[in-house]
Design an enzyme around this catalytic site. Structure first.
Site, PDB file in Angstrom:
ATOM      1  CD  GLU A   1      -3.298   1.252  -1.985  1.00 49.84           C
ATOM      2  OE1 GLU A   1      -3.757   0.235  -1.437  1.00 49.84           O
ATOM      3  OE2 GLU A   1      -3.971   2.333  -1.623  1.00 49.84           O
TER       4      GLU A   1
ATOM      5  CG  HIS B   1      -2.005   0.900   1.498  1.00 47.99           C
ATOM      6  ND1 HIS B   1      -1.904   2.111   1.123  1.00 47.99           N
ATOM      7  CD2 HIS B   1      -3.300   0.666   1.772  1.00 47.99           C
ATOM      8  CE1 HIS B   1      -3.106   2.891   1.469  1.00 47.99           C
ATOM      9  NE2 HIS B   1      -3.906   2.040   1.598  1.00 47.99           N
TER      10      HIS B   1
HETATM   11  C1  BG6 Z   1      -6.957   2.532   0.454  1.00 46.02           C
HETATM   12  C2  BG6 Z   1      -8.403   2.106   0.339  1.00 46.02           C
HETATM   13  O1  BG6 Z   1      -6.088   1.515  -0.245  1.00 46.02           O
HETATM   14  O2  BG6 Z   1      -6.684   2.661   1.779  1.00 46.02           O
HETATM   15  C3  BG6 Z   1      -9.256   3.212   0.865  1.00 46.02           C
HETATM   16  O3  BG6 Z   1      -8.966   2.149  -1.220  1.00 46.02           O
HETATM   17  C4  BG6 Z   1      -8.763   3.661   2.263  1.00 46.02           C
HETATM   18  O4  BG6 Z   1     -10.781   3.109   0.794  1.00 46.02           O
HETATM   19  C5  BG6 Z   1      -7.325   3.737   2.567  1.00 46.02           C
HETATM   20  O5  BG6 Z   1      -9.460   4.725   2.874  1.00 46.02           O
HETATM   21  C6  BG6 Z   1      -6.726   3.804   3.725  1.00 46.02           C
HETATM   22  O6  BG6 Z   1      -7.128   2.729   4.556  1.00 46.02           O
HETATM   23  P1  BG6 Z   1      -6.846   2.776   6.189  1.00 46.02           P
HETATM   24  O7  BG6 Z   1      -7.418   1.676   6.755  1.00 46.02           O
HETATM   25  O8  BG6 Z   1      -5.366   2.831   6.252  1.00 46.02           O
HETATM   26  O9  BG6 Z   1      -7.405   4.163   6.830  1.00 46.02           O
END
Ligand code: BG6
Length: 298
Positions: A270, A166
Site C-alpha cells: 500500500e 490500499h
Molecule cells: C491493512 C492493515 O492495511 O489493512 C491491517 O495494516 C488490516 O492491520 C488490513 O487488518 C485490513 O483492514 P480492514 O479494515 O479492511 O479489515
C-alpha cells in the site's frame, strides 16, 4: 445513467456487485472496473495478462461497507482512529459513494476517470467539523494503472490526516512471493504489538501473518511472483509510507468478508502517508499521492 460519463465502445457506467454503479472500461491496452463506492478500482488487467488486483469472492458490495479487494482509498485516518475506538477502521472515504466528475480517453489510448468526495454532515460529525476539503481520485487505465489521490484543503486551518491507496495484488501463492524495495527500512510491526523494527538487507518473504507499516520510504516496490512468472512494480510519488499486509490463516478465518482459503492468493503493498508520515496540509494547499502499477514477465 449520464451519457457524458460514457465513451462509446470503451467505457460505460453499469450496475455492479450489490447493485452499486461501476465503470467498466475495455480498451486494446487493458480492462478495468471502477466503483463510485469508495472510488475503488476493483479490477485491472493489462491486455493478455491475468488480473493484477485481487478481489475476494466474499466481499460485501453494500453502502456503508468496504469492498474487500482492488484499491480501497483510505482517508482521513489509517487503521483505527487514535483515541476513538468506535470510529470506522481506515476512515470513511472507502465506504462512501463518490461523485463521477469526468471520464475521457487520451490520445495515447489511456482512459482517465476522475471521482470526487466532499464532506457531508455525517463525515463532518465523524471527523473535524470545521475542516473543509475535497478529495479527487484520478485513475488512469492503460497498460499500466496510475492513481492520483488529491486532497485539497479549502478551509482556513491546517488539516492533519493519514491516507493510503490500499492496493490488493493478485499472486499465485504468497508463500513463494518476494517483495523487494524495503530493505534496510524501518517499520512498525502490527503483528508484534507495533514494535518498531528494521528490515534487514533481504526482500520480504511470507511465512506468517504480516502487517507492517514501513515509514520514511519513497522506494518503488517489486512483487516477484515466480508462480505467475510476473513482476509487479509499484512506483510512487509524494508517499513516504508503504504498508505490507497478508492476514495468513487465523485472521483470514476471522474476517467475515474474506474467504478462509483466499489468503495465499493476495498481498497488499500500500502506498500512503501514515503514522510518522501523516500529512499536514496548509489552508488552500493540495497534496497529491501517486502510485503507478505495471507488470513485466520474469
Ligand atoms: C491493512 C492493515 O492495511 O489493512 C491491517 O495494516 C488490516 O492491520 C488490513 O487488518 C485490513 O483492514 P480492514 O479494515 O479492511 O479489515
Amino acid at each position: 445513467m449520464d451519457s457524458s460519463l460514457e465513451i462509446p465502445g470503451i467505457a460505460r457506467l453499469v450496475t455492479g456487485g450489490g447493485g452499486l454503479p461501476r465503470f467498466e472500461i475495455a480498451t486494446p491496452l487493458a480492462e478495468a472496473h471502477v466503483y463510485l463506492h469508495g472510488a475503488q478500482v476493483a479490477h485491472f488487467a493489462p491486455a493478455g495478462q491475468p488480473p493484477v488486483l485481487f478481489m475476494s469472492a466474499q466481499s460485501w458490495f453494500q453502502p456503508g461497507k468496504p469492498i474487500r479487494g482492488g484499491v480501497p482509498v483510505i482517508f482521513p485516518w489509517f487503521g483505527s482512529r487514535q483515541g476513538d475506538a468506535s470510529a470506522p477502521a481506515h476512515g470513511f472515504a472507502r465506504t462512501r459513494a463518490w461523485a463521477a466528475e469526468s471520464i475521457l480517453q487520451r490520445a495515447d489510448g489511456v482512459v482517465v476517470v476522475t471521482l470526487r468526495l466532499e464532506p457531508d454532515d455525517a463525515m463532518r460529525t465523524m471527523w473535524n467539523a470545521s475542516h473543509n476539503w475535497v478529495l479527487r481520485h484520478r485513475i488512469a487505465i492503460g497498460s499500466e494503472l496510475s492513481m492520483e489521490l488529491e486532497i485539497e484543503n479549502r478551509g482556513t486551518e491546517p488539516i492533519q490526516c493519514e491516507e493510503a491507496l490500499h492496493t490488493y495484488f493478485n499472486v499465485s501463492d504468497v508463500r513463494g512471493v518476494m517483495v523487494w524495495g524495503l530493505e534496510n527500512t524501518e517499520y512498525y510491526d502490527k503483528a508484534d504489538g507495533m514494535r518498531r523494527k528494521r528490515q534487514d538487507g533481504e526482500p520480504i518473504r511470507f511465512t506468517a501473518e504480516t502487517d507492517r507499516t514501513y515509514v520514511n520510504t519513497e522506494a518503488t516496490c517489486i512483487i516477484e511472483d515466480p508462480g505467475l512468472h510476473r513482476r509487479i512494480m509499484v512506483e510512487k510519488r509524494h508517499s513516504h509510507s508503504t504498508i505490507v499486509w497478508n492476514p495468513w490463516i487465523a485472521k483470514a478465518r476471522a474476517m467475515a468478508d474474506f474467504g478462509d482459503d483466499e489468503w495465499p492468493r493476495m498481498v497488499c503493498v500500500e502506498t500512503g502517508n501514515v503514522a510518522d508520515n501523516r500529512l499536514e496540509i496548509a489552508p488552500s494547499a493540495r497534496h497529491v499521492t501517486e502510485t503507478v502499477v505495471h507488470c513485466e514477465a520474469c
